[in-house]
Motif scaffolding. Structure first.
Motif, short mmCIF file in Angstrom:
data_model
loop_
_atom_site.label_atom_id
_atom_site.label_comp_id
_atom_site.label_asym_id
_atom_site.label_seq_id
_atom_site.Cartn_x
_atom_site.Cartn_y
_atom_site.Cartn_z
N ALA A 110 11.46 13.96 87.57
CA ALA A 110 10.99 13.19 88.73
C ALA A 110 11.89 13.44 89.93
CB ALA A 110 10.96 11.71 88.39
N SER A 111 13.20 13.45 89.68
CA SER A 111 14.13 13.67 90.79
C SER A 111 13.99 15.09 91.35
CB SER A 111 15.55 13.41 90.31
OG SER A 111 16.42 13.50 91.38
N LEU A 112 13.72 16.04 90.46
CA LEU A 112 13.55 17.42 90.94
C LEU A 112 12.34 17.51 91.86
CD1 LEU A 112 14.38 19.63 87.84
CD2 LEU A 112 15.49 19.68 90.06
N ILE A 113 11.30 16.74 91.52
CA ILE A 113 10.10 16.76 92.37
C ILE A 113 10.42 16.12 93.73
CG2 ILE A 113 7.74 15.85 92.64
CD1 ILE A 113 7.45 16.16 89.58
N THR A 114 11.10 14.96 93.72
CA THR A 114 11.44 14.31 95.01
C THR A 114 12.31 15.24 95.85
OG1 THR A 114 11.81 12.37 93.63
CG2 THR A 114 12.16 12.10 95.97
N LEU A 193 9.53 8.41 89.28
CA LEU A 193 9.68 8.46 87.82
C LEU A 193 8.64 7.55 87.16
CD1 LEU A 193 11.76 9.30 85.45
CD2 LEU A 193 12.47 6.95 85.66
N VAL A 194 8.54 6.32 87.68
CA VAL A 194 7.59 5.37 87.09
C VAL A 194 6.16 5.88 87.26
CG1 VAL A 194 6.71 3.01 87.21
CG2 VAL A 194 9.13 3.43 87.53
N LEU A 195 5.87 6.39 88.45
CA LEU A 195 4.53 6.89 88.73
C LEU A 195 4.18 8.05 87.80
CD1 LEU A 195 2.22 6.57 90.77
CD2 LEU A 195 3.27 8.36 92.12
N ARG A 196 5.14 8.94 87.62
CA ARG A 196 4.90 10.11 86.79
C ARG A 196 4.64 9.70 85.34
NH1 ARG A 196 7.78 13.94 84.21
NH2 ARG A 196 6.87 16.01 84.37
N GLU A 197 5.49 8.80 84.85
CA GLU A 197 5.32 8.35 83.46
C GLU A 197 3.97 7.67 83.28
OE1 GLU A 197 9.76 7.69 81.66
OE2 GLU A 197 8.53 5.93 82.07
N ASN A 198 3.56 6.92 84.29
CA ASN A 198 2.28 6.22 84.21
C ASN A 198 1.11 7.17 84.21
OD1 ASN A 198 1.82 3.12 84.53
ND2 ASN A 198 3.87 3.59 85.23
N LEU A 199 1.17 8.16 85.09
CA LEU A 199 0.04 9.07 85.19
C LEU A 199 -0.06 9.96 83.95
CD1 LEU A 199 0.22 10.04 88.96
CD2 LEU A 199 -1.26 8.38 87.86
N THR A 200 1.09 10.39 83.43
CA THR A 200 1.00 11.27 82.26
C THR A 200 0.72 10.48 80.98
OG1 THR A 200 3.39 11.23 82.22
CG2 THR A 200 2.41 13.21 83.12
N GLY A 201 1.14 9.22 80.98
CA GLY A 201 0.96 8.45 79.73
C GLY A 201 -0.19 7.47 79.80
N ILE A 202 -1.15 7.73 80.70
CA ILE A 202 -2.20 6.74 80.98
C ILE A 202 -2.99 6.34 79.72
CG2 ILE A 202 -3.97 8.43 81.70
CD1 ILE A 202 -3.35 5.19 83.52
#
Ligand SMILES: Nc1ncnc2c1ncn2[C@@H]1O[C@H](COP(=O)(O)OP(=O)(O)OP(=O)(O)O)[C@@H](O)[C@H]1O
Length: 575
Positions: A110-114, A193-202
């Protein structure tokens, strides 16, 4: 930040013209009030209409020239800063591609993306502004002071009194706001990070009815970021009104004292009007400079985060030249290998020694967490061994370039990963120049041909992002086909048959046997039925080899293996 600014070098011509245009624009801004004072004092007061028209027309020309310079500077600064952003993004991306898994774990996806998006945009925006302000602010400030002194030195005392007050206000506000900008970047990381986890783990989130919980988690991160951002904006928002207040007081003082000086015959009306404009130009130059003081530390925080990515030296590096691999190209030997994950206290693997030969199938079985995937990951050097060595064809894997090493390997990872594109694009990922026939053949062996040909567009059917439009077993078979089309010397199957039914699993292994006659095959599996035909079975227990042998041998010699077998097969099957 200065280090990053070196990347502006290819754009030096554009930067030069930006600076030139800003310089000319500032000159025109400084000249206009003098012309205004001339119009008033020589034209309006003395009723000289032709003079008003002449100087008025000239003023229009100067203003037009200044406007054109301003447009040119904006266009060129946006162009050069945009190019800088693009170059920096690709530099970060290609550097990150060289990372070993350790560096990925260290910074976090997530940090690498930001850092590749938001942080680079911050630096880019500041750069765009900086190119203009660093010329404009000093010119307007010092030019304004000189012109003001030239118009009326005594009245300039008002400006001299005001400037330190302004500087103090700027310092007080900026020093409170800047640290919060740094905090904001880390909060953006958290939100990502939260957004990414949410979208991938929907799917998991929905199936476990955790939507509300996740929403709360997102809201927390979102509110946290918003609060900091409101706080910082509240502080920064006070800058402008306070400055304007001081500016208006300054104007009032100038008009008051200027009026007195006009009465006493020391000054003319036009000069006073010009003087007020110069005072405003000086103060605005200070405001712009203070904006830079706000933006530069914020961008420096981003630049530091970008530099951290660029300065991180990958753990795993290539030797100067790849050593030549001997005739037995696929032969893998583990020589007393131990491995600790970075930061972990307990070894994931200890004293592993075995040899896997071309034309043989070596299976690895063991409980969850026993180190099977870790062992597989050491072969393509996703991680380097902590002690001992791994050789391929007699050469230590660290003495081969990563390209050379990985070109010999066909890996089917535990979690099948597909990319957006067609089915044939995904299989061709294993070998760029694979012919249609090679792709079809790989699909046949991987037991994927039937379901692919039943799809509407066959091999041209699209794969959705993350491969969500095919089943888990289909995904596994496509990733097996991707490895097969490569025809590598070494096949690494990391629990790659787990999503297949027993019949397909058996058919696939049967087909594989014909395909991999000269290759070294390593199969990690949980199922005994997948490994029992292997030439050699390695039983892993808690990161150590508990036994090695064939199915028959191990039934006699290894209690761990017997336990695994009896938990999965019936008495008749064992017999
Ligand atoms: N990236 C990592 N960082 C730290 N420890 C790790 C990492 N990956 C795995 N481990 C630890 O190393 C040990 C071995 O893990 P590994 O994934 O190799 O097991 P495995 O036998 O493949 O398990 P499974 O069959 O469940 O996939 C485990 O204790 C695990 O917690």
């Amino acid at each position: 930040m200065l280090k990053l600014l070196r990347m502006l070098r290819p754009y030096w011509v554009l930067v030069f013209f930006v600076l030139l245009f800003v310089f000319l624009q500032s000159l025109s801004d400084l000249y206009l009030p003098t012309l205004l004072s001339d119009i008033v004092d020589k034209g309006v007061v003395q009723g000289d209409n032709p003079y008003i028209w002449k100087i008025g027309g000239f003023m229009l020309l100067i203003a037009l020239g200044g406007g054109l310079c301003s447009i040119g500077a904006s266009f060129l600064s946006a162009k050069s800063a945009g190019g800088f952003g693009r170059d920096l993004r690709s530099r970060v991306f290609s550097h990150v591609e060289k990372y070993s898994l350790h560096e990925f774990d260290q910074i976090g996806t997530a940090s690498l993306i930001t850092r590749t998006t938001n942080d680079i945009t911050q630096v880019q925006q500041v750069l765009m502004m900086m190119m203009r302000v660093m010329v404009m602010a000093p010119m307007m400030c010092f030019g304004g002071i000189i012109m003001a002194l030239y118009k009326d030195a005594t009245l300039s005392l008002v400006i001299i009194a005001i400037v330190p007050i302004l500087a103090l206000i700027i310092f007080a506000i900026v020093s409170r706001g800047v640290p919060l900008f740094k905090v904001m970047q880390t909060k953006i990381d958290k939100l990502n990070l939260v957004l990414r986890e949410n979208l991938t783990g929907i799917r998991v989130i929905r199936s476990f009815n955790r939507t509300t919980h996740e929403q709360a988690r997102f809201n927390d991160a979102n509110t946290d970021l918003t609060n900091t951002s409101i706080k910082v904006n509240r502080i920064m928002a006070s800058l402008m009104p306070t400055m304007m207040l001081v500016l208006n007081f300054a104007s009032l003082a100038i008009v008051w004292f200027g009026g007195l000086r006009i009465n006493s015959g020391h000054m003319e009306v036009g000069d006073l009007m010009a003087f007020i404009q110069y005072a405003w130009q000086i103060m605005f130059a200070l405001i712009f400079a203070s904006m830079m003081f706000v933006m530069i530390p914020r961008a420096s925080a981003s630049a530091a985060r970008i530099n951290e990515v660029l300065n991180m030296v990958p753990d795993i590096n290539d030797p100067a030249a790849s050593k030549a691999v001997s005739a037995a190209r696929g032969q893998i030997a583990f020589n007393n290998v131990s491995f600790h994950y970075p930061g972990a206290e307990i070894a994931a693997l200890s004293n592993i020694s075995f040899q896997a030969n071309p034309g043989e199938v070596t299976a690895i079985i063991g409980g969850t967490g026993s180190g099977k995937s870790t062992l597989i990951n050491l072969i393509p050097r996703f991680y380097d061994v902590t002690s001992g060595s791994i050789t391929i064809g007699g050469v230590d894997v660290r003495e081969l370039t990563q390209d050379r090493l990985r070109s010999m390997i066909g890996l089917v990872p535990q979690k099948a990963v597909l990319f957006t594109g067609t089915i044939s694009d995904n299989i061709r990922f294993g070998k760029e120049d694979a012919s249609d026939e090679e792709i079809r053949h790989a699909a046949v062996i991987a037991q994927a041909y039937d379901f692919v040909s039943e799809m509407n567009d066959g091999f041209n059917s699209p794969i959705a992002q993350g491969g969500t439009n095919v089943s888990g077993g289909q995904k596994q078979r496509l990733s097996i086909a991707r490895a097969l089309v490569r025809k590598p010397d070494i096949y690494l199957f990391d629990d790659s048959f787990s999503a297949l039914d027993f019949k397909t699993d058996a058919k696939l292994r049967e087909a594989l046997r014909g395909e991999t006659t000269n290759a070294t095959v390593l199969i990690v599996a949980q199922r005994v039925s997948t490994v029992m035909d292997a030439d050699r079975i390695i039983v892993l227990d808690d990161g150590q080899i508990s036994a090695i042998g064939t199915h028959k041998d191990l039934l006699q010699t290894s209690t761990v293996y017997r336990e695994i077998v009896t938990s999965q097969l019936s008495e008749e099957e064992i017999a």
